[in-house]
Design a protein around this motif. Sequence first.
Motif, PDB file in Angstrom:
ATOM      1  N   VAL A 344       0.853  -1.190   0.000  1.00 39.97           N
ATOM      2  CA  VAL A 344       0.000   0.000   0.000  1.00 39.97           C
ATOM      3  C   VAL A 344       0.889   1.241   0.000  1.00 39.97           C
ATOM      4  O   VAL A 344       1.766   1.382   0.864  1.00 39.97           O
ATOM      5  N   PRO A 345       0.718   2.164  -0.945  1.00 40.51           N
ATOM      6  CA  PRO A 345       1.570   3.356  -0.997  1.00 40.51           C
ATOM      7  C   PRO A 345       1.145   4.404   0.024  1.00 40.51           C
ATOM      8  O   PRO A 345       0.035   4.373   0.553  1.00 40.51           O
ATOM      9  N   ASP A 346       2.069   5.337   0.284  1.00 40.82           N
ATOM     10  CA  ASP A 346       1.808   6.519   1.116  1.00 40.82           C
ATOM     11  C   ASP A 346       1.318   6.132   2.504  1.00 40.82           C
ATOM     12  O   ASP A 346       0.363   6.693   3.034  1.00 40.82           O
ATOM     13  N   VAL A 347       2.009   5.160   3.115  1.00 45.35           N
ATOM     14  CA  VAL A 347       1.675   4.727   4.475  1.00 45.35           C
ATOM     15  C   VAL A 347       2.840   5.084   5.382  1.00 45.35           C
ATOM     16  O   VAL A 347       3.982   4.697   5.117  1.00 45.35           O
ATOM     17  N   SER A 348       2.570   5.824   6.437  1.00 39.58           N
ATOM     18  CA  SER A 348       3.605   6.180   7.391  1.00 39.58           C
ATOM     19  C   SER A 348       3.755   5.070   8.419  1.00 39.58           C
ATOM     20  O   SER A 348       2.791   4.409   8.797  1.00 39.58           O
ATOM     21  N   GLY A 349       4.979   4.871   8.876  1.00 42.50           N
ATOM     22  CA  GLY A 349       5.226   3.826   9.848  1.00 42.50           C
ATOM     23  C   GLY A 349       5.492   2.492   9.183  1.00 42.50           C
ATOM     24  O   GLY A 349       6.164   2.403   8.143  1.00 42.50           O
ATOM     25  N   SER A 350       4.978   1.430   9.766  1.00 41.48           N
ATOM     26  CA  SER A 350       5.205   0.079   9.255  1.00 41.48           C
ATOM     27  C   SER A 350       4.501  -0.112   7.922  1.00 41.48           C
ATOM     28  O   SER A 350       3.389   0.392   7.719  1.00 41.48           O
ATOM     29  N   PRO A 351       5.126  -0.834   6.991  1.00 39.66           N
ATOM     30  CA  PRO A 351       4.492  -1.052   5.687  1.00 39.66           C
ATOM     31  C   PRO A 351       3.255  -1.925   5.802  1.00 39.66           C
ATOM     32  O   PRO A 351       3.158  -2.807   6.659  1.00 39.66           O
ATOM     33  N   VAL A 386      -3.527  -1.849  -5.762  1.00 43.83           N
ATOM     34  CA  VAL A 386      -3.953  -1.044  -4.626  1.00 43.83           C
ATOM     35  C   VAL A 386      -3.481   0.390  -4.811  1.00 43.83           C
ATOM     36  O   VAL A 386      -2.500   0.663  -5.510  1.00 43.83           O
ATOM     37  N   SER A 387      -4.214   1.304  -4.173  1.00 38.96           N
ATOM     38  CA  SER A 387      -3.810   2.703  -4.053  1.00 38.96           C
ATOM     39  C   SER A 387      -3.696   3.023  -2.562  1.00 38.96           C
ATOM     40  O   SER A 387      -3.686   2.127  -1.721  1.00 38.96           O
ATOM     41  N   ALA A 388      -3.613   4.302  -2.232  1.00 40.20           N
ATOM     42  CA  ALA A 388      -3.418   4.670  -0.834  1.00 40.20           C
ATOM     43  C   ALA A 388      -4.613   4.306   0.032  1.00 40.20           C
ATOM     44  O   ALA A 388      -4.457   4.005   1.223  1.00 40.20           O
ATOM     45  N   HIS A 389      -5.828   4.312  -0.528  1.00 44.64           N
ATOM     46  CA  HIS A 389      -7.027   4.071   0.279  1.00 44.64           C
ATOM     47  C   HIS A 389      -7.942   2.999  -0.295  1.00 44.64           C
ATOM     48  O   HIS A 389      -8.951   2.666   0.347  1.00 44.64           O
ATOM     49  N   GLY A 427     -14.330 -13.602 -20.018  1.00 43.85           N
ATOM     50  CA  GLY A 427     -12.983 -14.024 -19.674  1.00 43.85           C
ATOM     51  C   GLY A 427     -12.520 -13.442 -18.351  1.00 43.85           C
ATOM     52  O   GLY A 427     -13.139 -12.537 -17.784  1.00 43.85           O
ATOM     53  N   ASP A 428     -11.415 -13.966 -17.844  1.00 43.92           N
ATOM     54  CA  ASP A 428     -10.880 -13.504 -16.567  1.00 43.92           C
ATOM     55  C   ASP A 428     -10.242 -12.125 -16.719  1.00 43.92           C
ATOM     56  O   ASP A 428      -9.626 -11.811 -17.746  1.00 43.92           O
ATOM     57  N   PHE A 429     -10.381 -11.314 -15.668  1.00 42.47           N
ATOM     58  CA  PHE A 429      -9.609 -10.080 -15.578  1.00 42.47           C
ATOM     59  C   PHE A 429      -8.196 -10.452 -15.136  1.00 42.47           C
ATOM     60  O   PHE A 429      -7.988 -10.902 -14.008  1.00 42.47           O
ATOM     61  N   THR A 430      -7.239 -10.264 -16.018  1.00 46.15           N
ATOM     62  CA  THR A 430      -5.877 -10.714 -15.745  1.00 46.15           C
ATOM     63  C   THR A 430      -4.975  -9.630 -15.183  1.00 46.15           C
ATOM     64  O   THR A 430      -3.906  -9.950 -14.663  1.00 46.15           O
ATOM     65  N   CYS A 431      -5.337  -8.359 -15.276  1.00 48.25           N
ATOM     66  CA  CYS A 431      -4.550  -7.277 -14.690  1.00 48.25           C
ATOM     67  C   CYS A 431      -5.443  -6.054 -14.538  1.00 48.25           C
ATOM     68  O   CYS A 431      -6.425  -5.886 -15.267  1.00 48.25           O
ATOM     69  N   VAL A 432      -5.089  -5.204 -13.585  1.00 53.05           N
ATOM     70  CA  VAL A 432      -5.833  -3.980 -13.321  1.00 53.05           C
ATOM     71  C   VAL A 432      -4.837  -2.913 -12.895  1.00 53.05           C
ATOM     72  O   VAL A 432      -3.856  -3.204 -12.209  1.00 53.05           O
ATOM     73  N   ASN A 433      -5.078  -1.685 -13.331  1.00 54.25           N
ATOM     74  CA  ASN A 433      -4.227  -0.554 -12.986  1.00 54.25           C
ATOM     75  C   ASN A 433      -5.068   0.467 -12.241  1.00 54.25           C
ATOM     76  O   ASN A 433      -5.914   1.139 -12.822  1.00 54.25           O
ATOM     77  N   LEU A 434      -4.840   0.579 -10.929  1.00 58.68           N
ATOM     78  CA  LEU A 434      -5.578   1.506 -10.071  1.00 58.68           C
ATOM     79  C   LEU A 434      -4.706   2.642  -9.571  1.00 58.68           C
ATOM     80  O   LEU A 434      -5.114   3.802  -9.591  1.00 58.68           O
TER      81      LEU A 434
END
Length: 536
Positions: A344-351, A386-389, A427-434
């Motif tokens: 998850v991006p833009d997370v302070s502290g532990s990943p 994933v994005s920040a939220h 068909g299956d969703f094989t990739c997603v860009n969020l």
Amino acid sequence: MAEGLAELELFRRRWRAELAGGAKRRRQEAAPEPAAKPESSGSSEQGEPGYLALARGLLDGGAQPGPARRSPPPARPAEEPAGGGDGSDDLLGQLIRDLNEINEVPFFDVQLPYELALKIFQYLGKTELGRCAQVSRTWKVLAEDEVLWYRLCQQEGYLLDASISAHCSWKLALKNCHARERTLTTNWKNRIGAVSQLQYELGKVLCDVHSWDGVVIAGYTSGAVRLWDTRTWDYTAPILEAVHGPGDAGPQPHVSFVRINSSLAAAAYEDGTISVWSLLLGREPIHHYQHNQRVQALALASEGATVATASGFQVKVESPNDRGVWQTAGSFEIQKLVNFLNVVPDVSGSPVTVAAAEDIVYLLKAEAPGKVLHSVYGQPVTCLDVSAHEAAFGVRTFGWLLNEPNQLLLYNLETRQCLRKMGSSIGDFTCVNLHNSPPNMLVTGNKDRRHPVRHVWFNSHSLITANIPEEKAPRGATAMEDDFTAHRKHRGTIYAYEFWVEHLAAESVLPICRSSYDESAGYNYNIGLAVPYDSI
């Protein structure tokens, strides 16, 4: 009315007296012999009007009347009193203030200062400002103020990093931004743009592709990891070298996964090896470690140096400390085999990581038990981003048995609630860009028989896709390592689409004209080697 006329007459008398006194002092200072012929000196200029004497004095550089020379007042002194103070008041400044009263903007039967009228106009849009500019000349000047159009550009999301002095006409700048956006939309709909196919590792099969801000990384069955920078249209592919031990004389293991961000590149190999490179230091890896089992998922934080891997039933997160020493930041045990993994991006502290294991999606944070984000029995997850939220992932439903097509789910990471269900694909969703997509937009890839789209990266004007074959031994290939009889599409393809309107036609060079001539003709399918007219 009588009081206003009296004040105006008083001001005129003071103005004439000041001009007469200034002219007399200038005559006395300019005369070389004050006692010689005073009558002629006075009679030469006594008959001149006051404004001519004032103009001559200003042109000659004479001092302004008054005990001290002061700087002129600001251009818009609407709040200052109109009348003068004591007798030492600067009448020239008073005249300038009176002349600047034309900056007051008429609003029906009242006169407003320019700043207050500008504050009112800030609540208007483009259409309303255009209509106000047709009312009068004063309103036209106000409606075309640079501050108003600069604010409109910022509100609509254009030129966010530019200062107000970057453009001489922000109205024209906003108009150009809208024109580029319309042209770009037309290019997207009509499939107009420069399309380039990135050169693959010759004779090998594409295993995985990832990209960040136009920089593409690819891994092959030969163990090679290559980079491209599509932002400069320079497709020279440097190789990131892996760590070789003393007993690694045979063929290198296949590349399982590759990831890249703004400063690092990471690759996982079939033998459980993980290599991390710095894009600034060179081709040698800066970190290298080994898993006991095959790596099933790899993730790299969008910013920073956090690497997450899934091997067997364990998810491991590593990152360097303040001294640059890599250490384990978190370790988690999952009941099922992990198929997809993201940090998850833009997370302070532990990943914080999100892991998809068959039909369950976990939210994992160090020093805390794993939380289930989504779980539907019998509906496995086919892609994840994933994005920040938020988190977006595709699920394979029961299909035609329940008349339910495959869907794409969007979850909130804080509330762990499903926000929306999208898509309706057989068909299956094989990739997603969020994470990299524009706001309120998702881009997905689908499965096309043997060559599904395993990677897609999208922004406002560029699109990068990768078709990765499921079979690592394509049809037509033999046991020989340097066999090239298999068709290119069976080895995987990477496409870069450029729809940017400022991209000139002369710069949209076809792939056949980008040959580097560093490879032998027998190993290259590029006909530019046979007709090398691009370098003549």
